[in-house]
Motif scaffolding. Structure first.
Motif, PDB file in Angstrom:
ATOM      1  N   LEU A 133      17.334  71.609  65.358  1.00  0.00           N
ATOM      2  CA  LEU A 133      16.518  70.413  65.138  1.00  0.00           C
ATOM      3  C   LEU A 133      16.236  70.124  63.678  1.00  0.00           C
ATOM      4  CD1 LEU A 133      13.889  70.609  68.023  1.00  0.00           C
ATOM      5  CD2 LEU A 133      16.069  69.381  67.943  1.00  0.00           C
ATOM      6  N   ALA A 134      16.554  71.045  62.789  1.00  0.00           N
ATOM      7  CA  ALA A 134      16.246  70.873  61.370  1.00  0.00           C
ATOM      8  C   ALA A 134      17.521  70.787  60.541  1.00  0.00           C
ATOM      9  CB  ALA A 134      15.382  72.019  60.870  1.00  0.00           C
ATOM     10  N   VAL A 175      13.551  69.482  53.772  1.00  0.00           N
ATOM     11  CA  VAL A 175      13.884  69.690  55.177  1.00  0.00           C
ATOM     12  C   VAL A 175      13.547  68.424  55.953  1.00  0.00           C
ATOM     13  CG1 VAL A 175      13.566  71.115  57.234  1.00  0.00           C
ATOM     14  CG2 VAL A 175      13.335  72.145  54.964  1.00  0.00           C
ATOM     15  N   GLY A 176      14.488  67.994  56.779  1.00  0.00           N
ATOM     16  CA  GLY A 176      14.278  66.860  57.665  1.00  0.00           C
ATOM     17  C   GLY A 176      14.727  67.206  59.069  1.00  0.00           C
ATOM     18  N   LEU A 177      14.833  66.196  59.907  1.00  0.00           N
ATOM     19  CA  LEU A 177      15.233  66.399  61.294  1.00  0.00           C
ATOM     20  C   LEU A 177      16.722  66.100  61.439  1.00  0.00           C
ATOM     21  CD1 LEU A 177      12.227  64.852  63.233  1.00  0.00           C
ATOM     22  CD2 LEU A 177      12.432  67.041  62.043  1.00  0.00           C
ATOM     23  N   PHE A 178      17.409  66.953  62.161  1.00  0.00           N
ATOM     24  CA  PHE A 178      18.860  66.871  62.284  1.00  0.00           C
ATOM     25  C   PHE A 178      19.301  65.607  63.009  1.00  0.00           C
ATOM     26  CE2 PHE A 178      22.688  67.902  64.872  1.00  0.00           C
ATOM     27  CZ  PHE A 178      23.600  67.976  63.838  1.00  0.00           C
ATOM     28  N   ASP A 179      20.267  64.916  62.406  1.00  0.00           N
ATOM     29  CA  ASP A 179      20.927  63.749  63.001  1.00  0.00           C
ATOM     30  C   ASP A 179      22.395  63.823  62.626  1.00  0.00           C
ATOM     31  OD1 ASP A 179      22.025  61.296  63.687  1.00  0.00           O
ATOM     32  OD2 ASP A 179      20.258  60.151  63.103  1.00  0.00           O
ATOM     33  N   PHE A 235      24.788  61.869  62.882  1.00  0.00           N
ATOM     34  CA  PHE A 235      25.443  60.625  62.498  1.00  0.00           C
ATOM     35  C   PHE A 235      24.864  59.997  61.229  1.00  0.00           C
ATOM     36  CE2 PHE A 235      25.395  60.948  67.189  1.00  0.00           C
ATOM     37  CZ  PHE A 235      26.747  61.168  67.391  1.00  0.00           C
ATOM     38  N   ALA A 236      23.840  60.604  60.663  1.00  0.00           N
ATOM     39  CA  ALA A 236      23.163  60.026  59.506  1.00  0.00           C
ATOM     40  C   ALA A 236      23.671  60.639  58.208  1.00  0.00           C
ATOM     41  CB  ALA A 236      21.656  60.242  59.626  1.00  0.00           C
ATOM     42  N   PRO A 237      23.594  59.905  57.096  1.00  0.00           N
ATOM     43  CA  PRO A 237      23.919  60.496  55.800  1.00  0.00           C
ATOM     44  C   PRO A 237      23.048  61.721  55.542  1.00  0.00           C
ATOM     45  CG  PRO A 237      23.681  58.108  55.609  1.00  0.00           C
ATOM     46  CD  PRO A 237      23.205  58.479  56.984  1.00  0.00           C
ATOM     47  N   TRP A 238      23.647  62.759  55.020  1.00  0.00           N
ATOM     48  CA  TRP A 238      22.968  64.022  54.762  1.00  0.00           C
ATOM     49  C   TRP A 238      22.471  64.681  56.056  1.00  0.00           C
ATOM     50  CZ3 TRP A 238      23.117  66.150  49.932  1.00  0.00           C
ATOM     51  CH2 TRP A 238      23.431  65.293  48.877  1.00  0.00           C
ATOM     52  N   TYR A 239      22.872  64.145  57.216  1.00  0.00           N
ATOM     53  CA  TYR A 239      22.452  64.675  58.521  1.00  0.00           C
ATOM     54  C   TYR A 239      20.928  64.702  58.660  1.00  0.00           C
ATOM     55  CZ  TYR A 239      27.312  66.210  58.303  1.00  0.00           C
ATOM     56  OH  TYR A 239      28.672  66.246  58.148  1.00  0.00           O
ATOM     57  N   LEU A 240      20.273  63.708  58.077  1.00  0.00           N
ATOM     58  CA  LEU A 240      18.820  63.603  58.101  1.00  0.00           C
ATOM     59  C   LEU A 240      18.407  62.367  58.888  1.00  0.00           C
ATOM     60  CD1 LEU A 240      18.153  64.500  54.375  1.00  0.00           C
ATOM     61  CD2 LEU A 240      17.466  65.879  56.345  1.00  0.00           C
ATOM     62  N   ARG A 241      17.584  62.556  59.894  1.00  0.00           N
ATOM     63  CA  ARG A 241      17.120  61.454  60.737  1.00  0.00           C
ATOM     64  C   ARG A 241      16.327  60.457  59.896  1.00  0.00           C
ATOM     65  NH1 ARG A 241      17.834  60.975  65.880  1.00  0.00           N
ATOM     66  NH2 ARG A 241      18.707  63.092  65.894  1.00  0.00           N
ATOM     67  N   PRO A 242      16.624  59.169  60.017  1.00  0.00           N
ATOM     68  CA  PRO A 242      15.999  58.171  59.139  1.00  0.00           C
ATOM     69  C   PRO A 242      14.539  57.900  59.495  1.00  0.00           C
ATOM     70  CG  PRO A 242      17.387  57.096  60.761  1.00  0.00           C
ATOM     71  CD  PRO A 242      17.604  58.574  60.937  1.00  0.00           C
ATOM     72  N   THR A 243      13.893  57.156  58.601  1.00  0.00           N
ATOM     73  CA  THR A 243      12.502  56.746  58.807  1.00  0.00           C
ATOM     74  C   THR A 243      12.435  55.242  59.024  1.00  0.00           C
ATOM     75  OG1 THR A 243      12.063  56.302  56.467  1.00  0.00           O
ATOM     76  CG2 THR A 243      11.737  58.564  57.239  1.00  0.00           C
ATOM     77  N   SER A 244      11.334  54.816  59.638  1.00  0.00           N
ATOM     78  CA  SER A 244      11.026  53.396  59.769  1.00  0.00           C
ATOM     79  C   SER A 244       9.515  53.256  59.872  1.00  0.00           C
ATOM     80  CB  SER A 244      11.711  52.783  60.992  1.00  0.00           C
ATOM     81  OG  SER A 244      11.164  53.314  62.185  1.00  0.00           O
TER      82      SER A 244
END
Length: 232
Positions: A68-69, A146-150, A152-161
């Motif tokens: 998840l990270a 550290v972010g949340l694993f994604d 499909f995202a750049p840097w494999y970091l889940r985006p924010t909104s």
């Protein structure tokens, strides 16, 4: 061990970020994106970096025992470098990075500011996640997040909104897609989120070694000069 940076416990909320609402994240509990420490070791002449997270839940069955990270590390190894780390996060002027490493429960990548990607060897050592950087140890500056694993995202970091969502972090507009930053004190992390500028951490031991080498060189030069002046 060459150095050990410790990060405050329980500071994996960004500036009051809201975690995704999908059951996958809610059921995992807390702490899986909480960075506790970054250590450096020399092995066979190469720099090995080790990261410690608070917890390692693995609902997606990552082969490294967590899923998840995503950990991102950037190294300032020379003059200049790329100052943009992530959207909403940069280095101080003239302290940009030359090489970066991404660690997930599914493997690792080495990246350059030009976008070049190559696999990096990542493995677990108990509660630590280790990466072989492939470069020799040196007086580098270190940035970590550290972010949340994604996948499909750049840097494999889940985006924010701003509104957040089932699979998106809720955060103020322009916020970086990471919930924890490598910092020596909580106020340093808060300031980094507020200003968008993350200061590097630099091992003091290397500075001492450079000073010792300089003193040794100056001493040697003085002895040589004295010897030459005494010659008939």
């Amino acid at each position: 061990m060459l150095f050990l940076f410790q990060d405050p416990v329980g500071d994996d909320q960004g500036l009051a970020y809201r975690y995704p609402r999908a059951a996958l994240f809610q059921e995992a509990g807390e702490g899986y994106a909480d960075l506790l420490a970054l250590a450096g070791e020399e092995r066979e002449g190469r720099l090995v970096l080790k990261v410690r997270l608070s917890r390692y839940p693995n609902p997606l069955e990552g082969p490294l025992g967590f899923s998840l990270a995503t950990v991102a590390l950037w190294l300032d190894t020379g003059e200049g470098g790329e100052e943009a780390l992530l959207p909403g996060l940069s280095t101080p002027p003239d302290q940009g990075f030359e090489v970066a490493y991404i660690l997930t429960g599914f493997g690792g990548e080495k990246r350059t500011p030009t976008g070049e990607r190559t696999p990096a060897r990542v493995w677990r050592e108990g509660e630590w996640v280790a990466v072989d950087t492939g470069i020799p140890p040196g007086p580098y500056g270190y940035y970590g997040a550290v972010g949340l694993f994604d996948p499909f995202a750049p840097w494999y970091l889940r985006p924010t909104s701003p509104e957040g969502g089932p699979w998106t972090l809720g955060a103020p507009p322009g916020s970086p897609p990471v919930v924890d930053l490598l910092a020596e004190a909580p106020l340093d992390q808060v300031k980094a989120y507020q200003t968008g500028i993350l200061k590097p951490l630099r091992p003091k031991g290397f500075a001492l070694k450079r000073e010792s080498l300089l003193a040794f060189a100056l001493g040697g030069a003085s002895l040589l000069l004295a010897f030459l002046l005494r010659r008939p």
